[in-house]
Design a protein around this motif. Structure first.
Motif, PDB file in Angstrom:
ATOM      1  N   THR A  30       0.814  -1.224   0.000  1.00 54.94           N
ATOM      2  CA  THR A  30       0.000   0.000   0.000  1.00 54.94           C
ATOM      3  C   THR A  30       0.846   1.271   0.000  1.00 54.94           C
ATOM      4  OG1 THR A  30      -0.227  -0.106   2.418  1.00 54.94           O
ATOM      5  CG2 THR A  30      -1.981  -1.127   1.096  1.00 54.94           C
ATOM      6  N   GLY A  31       2.150   1.119  -0.121  1.00 50.45           N
ATOM      7  CA  GLY A  31       3.033   2.276  -0.213  1.00 50.45           C
ATOM      8  C   GLY A  31       3.269   2.998   1.102  1.00 50.45           C
ATOM      9  N   GLN A  32       3.071   2.307   2.210  1.00 45.82           N
ATOM     10  CA  GLN A  32       3.261   2.916   3.537  1.00 45.82           C
ATOM     11  C   GLN A  32       4.753   3.144   3.782  1.00 45.82           C
ATOM     12  OE1 GLN A  32       2.853   4.841   6.310  1.00 45.82           O
ATOM     13  NE2 GLN A  32       0.838   3.871   6.300  1.00 45.82           N
ATOM     14  N   THR A  33       5.115   4.365   4.142  1.00 48.52           N
ATOM     15  CA  THR A  33       6.525   4.676   4.396  1.00 48.52           C
ATOM     16  C   THR A  33       6.813   4.931   5.876  1.00 48.52           C
ATOM     17  OG1 THR A  33       6.124   7.010   3.942  1.00 48.52           O
ATOM     18  CG2 THR A  33       6.866   5.640   2.082  1.00 48.52           C
ATOM     19  N   ASP A  34       5.785   4.965   6.686  1.00 46.17           N
ATOM     20  CA  ASP A  34       5.945   5.189   8.127  1.00 46.17           C
ATOM     21  C   ASP A  34       6.563   3.930   8.745  1.00 46.17           C
ATOM     22  OD1 ASP A  34       5.612   5.465  10.896  1.00 46.17           O
ATOM     23  OD2 ASP A  34       3.718   6.547  10.663  1.00 46.17           O
ATOM     24  N   MET A  35       7.733   4.067   9.327  1.00 46.65           N
ATOM     25  CA  MET A  35       8.464   2.925   9.880  1.00 46.65           C
ATOM     26  C   MET A  35       7.709   2.202  10.995  1.00 46.65           C
ATOM     27  SD  MET A  35      10.995   2.468   7.979  1.00 46.65           S
ATOM     28  CE  MET A  35      11.904   1.254   8.909  1.00 46.65           C
ATOM     29  N   ARG A  36       6.767   2.868  11.634  1.00 44.09           N
ATOM     30  CA  ARG A  36       5.990   2.217  12.697  1.00 44.09           C
ATOM     31  C   ARG A  36       5.227   1.000  12.184  1.00 44.09           C
ATOM     32  NH1 ARG A  36       2.716   7.258  14.846  1.00 44.09           N
ATOM     33  NH2 ARG A  36       2.627   7.512  12.607  1.00 44.09           N
ATOM     34  N   TYR A  37       4.975   0.953  10.877  1.00 43.82           N
ATOM     35  CA  TYR A  37       4.213  -0.150  10.296  1.00 43.82           C
ATOM     36  C   TYR A  37       5.082  -1.304   9.808  1.00 43.82           C
ATOM     37  CZ  TYR A  37       0.087   2.754  10.618  1.00 43.82           C
ATOM     38  OH  TYR A  37      -0.945   3.515  11.095  1.00 43.82           O
ATOM     39  N   VAL A  38       6.403  -1.122   9.822  1.00 44.69           N
ATOM     40  CA  VAL A  38       7.283  -2.178   9.320  1.00 44.69           C
ATOM     41  C   VAL A  38       8.407  -2.567  10.280  1.00 44.69           C
ATOM     42  CG1 VAL A  38       6.817  -1.690   6.887  1.00 44.69           C
ATOM     43  CG2 VAL A  38       8.680  -0.496   8.027  1.00 44.69           C
ATOM     44  N   ASP A  39       8.690  -1.722  11.256  1.00 41.83           N
ATOM     45  CA  ASP A  39       9.816  -1.962  12.160  1.00 41.83           C
ATOM     46  C   ASP A  39       9.319  -2.024  13.606  1.00 41.83           C
ATOM     47  OD1 ASP A  39      12.054  -0.552  14.019  1.00 41.83           O
ATOM     48  OD2 ASP A  39      13.022  -1.683  12.392  1.00 41.83           O
ATOM     49  N   GLU A  40       9.529  -3.178  14.237  1.00 39.40           N
ATOM     50  CA  GLU A  40       9.054  -3.389  15.617  1.00 39.40           C
ATOM     51  C   GLU A  40       9.603  -2.340  16.576  1.00 39.40           C
ATOM     52  OE1 GLU A  40       7.159  -5.871  17.231  1.00 39.40           O
ATOM     53  OE2 GLU A  40       6.699  -7.063  15.461  1.00 39.40           O
ATOM     54  N   GLU A  41      10.882  -2.058  16.447  1.00 36.60           N
ATOM     55  CA  GLU A  41      11.507  -1.091  17.355  1.00 36.60           C
ATOM     56  C   GLU A  41      10.899   0.308  17.174  1.00 36.60           C
ATOM     57  OE1 GLU A  41      15.917   0.687  18.317  1.00 36.60           O
ATOM     58  OE2 GLU A  41      15.743  -1.425  17.742  1.00 36.60           O
ATOM     59  N   ALA A  42      10.694   0.708  15.937  1.00 35.72           N
ATOM     60  CA  ALA A  42      10.078   2.019  15.662  1.00 35.72           C
ATOM     61  C   ALA A  42       8.649   2.063  16.227  1.00 35.72           C
ATOM     62  CB  ALA A  42      10.068   2.299  14.164  1.00 35.72           C
ATOM     63  N   ALA A  43       7.941   0.949  16.116  1.00 34.13           N
ATOM     64  CA  ALA A  43       6.573   0.885  16.659  1.00 34.13           C
ATOM     65  C   ALA A  43       6.593   1.032  18.179  1.00 34.13           C
ATOM     66  CB  ALA A  43       5.911  -0.434  16.253  1.00 34.13           C
ATOM     67  N   ARG A  44       7.505   0.344  18.832  1.00 34.35           N
ATOM     68  CA  ARG A  44       7.586   0.426  20.299  1.00 34.35           C
ATOM     69  C   ARG A  44       8.015   1.825  20.756  1.00 34.35           C
ATOM     70  NH1 ARG A  44       8.965  -5.155  19.810  1.00 34.35           N
ATOM     71  NH2 ARG A  44       7.342  -6.378  20.823  1.00 34.35           N
ATOM     72  N   LYS A  45       8.958   2.428  20.026  1.00 35.32           N
ATOM     73  CA  LYS A  45       9.388   3.794  20.354  1.00 35.32           C
ATOM     74  C   LYS A  45       8.232   4.780  20.225  1.00 35.32           C
ATOM     75  CE  LYS A  45      14.325   3.569  19.420  1.00 35.32           C
ATOM     76  NZ  LYS A  45      15.429   4.005  18.542  1.00 35.32           N
ATOM     77  N   ALA A  46       7.288   4.459  19.330  1.00 41.12           N
ATOM     78  CA  ALA A  46       6.113   5.319  19.135  1.00 41.12           C
ATOM     79  C   ALA A  46       5.026   5.037  20.178  1.00 41.12           C
ATOM     80  CB  ALA A  46       5.556   5.119  17.730  1.00 41.12           C
ATOM     81  N   GLY A  47       5.293   4.069  21.069  1.00 45.82           N
ATOM     82  CA  GLY A  47       4.345   3.778  22.136  1.00 45.82           C
ATOM     83  C   GLY A  47       3.404   2.625  21.867  1.00 45.82           C
ATOM     84  N   TYR A  48       3.621   1.894  20.773  1.00 44.68           N
ATOM     85  CA  TYR A  48       2.762   0.759  20.434  1.00 44.68           C
ATOM     86  C   TYR A  48       3.296  -0.528  21.063  1.00 44.68           C
ATOM     87  CZ  TYR A  48       0.897   3.873  16.839  1.00 44.68           C
ATOM     88  OH  TYR A  48       0.333   4.916  16.157  1.00 44.68           O
ATOM     89  N   LEU A  49       2.424  -1.488  21.264  1.00 44.83           N
ATOM     90  CA  LEU A  49       2.821  -2.789  21.801  1.00 44.83           C
ATOM     91  C   LEU A  49       3.654  -3.571  20.799  1.00 44.83           C
ATOM     92  CD1 LEU A  49      -0.630  -3.833  23.325  1.00 44.83           C
ATOM     93  CD2 LEU A  49       1.345  -2.897  24.531  1.00 44.83           C
ATOM     94  N   SER A  50       3.343  -3.391  19.517  1.00 47.53           N
ATOM     95  CA  SER A  50       4.007  -4.084  18.418  1.00 47.53           C
ATOM     96  C   SER A  50       3.624  -3.337  17.146  1.00 47.53           C
ATOM     97  CB  SER A  50       3.527  -5.543  18.363  1.00 47.53           C
ATOM     98  OG  SER A  50       4.200  -6.247  17.351  1.00 47.53           O
ATOM     99  N   LEU A  51       3.815  -3.962  15.992  1.00 47.87           N
ATOM    100  CA  LEU A  51       3.397  -3.318  14.749  1.00 47.87           C
ATOM    101  C   LEU A  51       1.889  -3.089  14.779  1.00 47.87           C
ATOM    102  CD1 LEU A  51       5.340  -5.392  12.050  1.00 47.87           C
ATOM    103  CD2 LEU A  51       6.001  -3.206  13.062  1.00 47.87           C
ATOM    104  N   PRO A  52       1.435  -1.864  14.517  1.00 47.59           N
ATOM    105  CA  PRO A  52      -0.003  -1.608  14.515  1.00 47.59           C
ATOM    106  C   PRO A  52      -0.659  -2.160  13.249  1.00 47.59           C
ATOM    107  CG  PRO A  52       1.177   0.404  13.992  1.00 47.59           C
ATOM    108  CD  PRO A  52       2.215  -0.644  14.310  1.00 47.59           C
ATOM    109  N   VAL A  53      -1.922  -2.528  13.383  1.00 46.75           N
ATOM    110  CA  VAL A  53      -2.693  -3.027  12.251  1.00 46.75           C
ATOM    111  C   VAL A  53      -3.304  -1.833  11.523  1.00 46.75           C
ATOM    112  CG1 VAL A  53      -4.713  -4.395  11.584  1.00 46.75           C
ATOM    113  CG2 VAL A  53      -3.182  -5.232  13.375  1.00 46.75           C
ATOM    114  N   PRO A  54      -2.966  -1.643  10.241  1.00 48.55           N
ATOM    115  CA  PRO A  54      -3.573  -0.547   9.481  1.00 48.55           C
ATOM    116  C   PRO A  54      -5.088  -0.764   9.342  1.00 48.55           C
ATOM    117  CG  PRO A  54      -1.691  -1.469   8.311  1.00 48.55           C
ATOM    118  CD  PRO A  54      -2.000  -2.388   9.445  1.00 48.55           C
ATOM    119  N   PRO A  55      -5.853   0.300   9.239  1.00 46.17           N
ATOM    120  CA  PRO A  55      -7.318   0.193   9.229  1.00 46.17           C
ATOM    121  C   PRO A  55      -7.904  -0.815   8.245  1.00 46.17           C
ATOM    122  CG  PRO A  55      -6.674   2.473   9.384  1.00 46.17           C
ATOM    123  CD  PRO A  55      -5.414   1.687   9.158  1.00 46.17           C
TER     124      PRO A  55
END
Length: 148
Positions: A30-55
């Motif tokens: 889907t052309g997502q470039t936000d690292m929170r959706y592909v990198d576990e560490e980036a997701a956790r740094k953003a405050g997520y438990l793991s990779l977030p599920v896109p809508p």
């Protein structure tokens, strides 16, 4: 004409585990470039438990039911006459890679327009999480059946 006695019928119920690899593939597709959706560490740094599920990914998981064509088959609809009508999402909480989600789909409504030339089948899917059957999302989709 589609028999309206099917309104309220349970079409399917299935449970799936959200896989991180599939989320990464979906993000790429889907052309997502936000690292929170592909990198576990980036997701956790953003405050997520793991990779977030896109809508819209929940619709992908919904189609993993044992028979994704169950509604069409139950209603005896010729797939060549179907058009995609609409989709809606109502989210109640975020979901993440590793979660087990249950999808329960039913026929919410059947109606017609243009003197029966078009029939509409509304499907609703309730998505719940594994912890105490907590509500994650409500999905709604409409298919249009062209008659004549």
């Amino acid at each position: 004409m589609i028999d309206k006695r099917h309104i309220g019928a349970l079409i399917s119920r299935h449970t799936v585990t959200v896989e991180a690899g599939r989320l990464r593939f979906f993000a790429k597709a889907t052309g997502q470039t936000d690292m929170r959706y592909v990198d576990e560490e980036a997701a956790r740094k953003a405050g997520y438990l793991s990779l977030p599920v896109p809508p819209t990914f929940l619709f992908c998981l919904e189609m993993e039911s044992p028979n994704p064509r169950a509604a069409v088959e139950r209603l005896n609809i010729d797939i060549g006459r179907i058009l995609h009508g609409e989709q809606q999402f109502s989210y109640h909480r975020m979901t993440f890679a590793g979660e087990r989600l249950t999808f329960e789909t039913s026929i919410a409504d059947i109606y017609e327009k243009k003197g029966g030339a078009l029939e509409f089948v509304v499907r609703k899917t309730r998505v719940t999480g594994a912890r105490d059957d907590d509500l994650v999302a409500d999905l709604r989709s409409v298919i249009v059946v062209r008659n004549g």
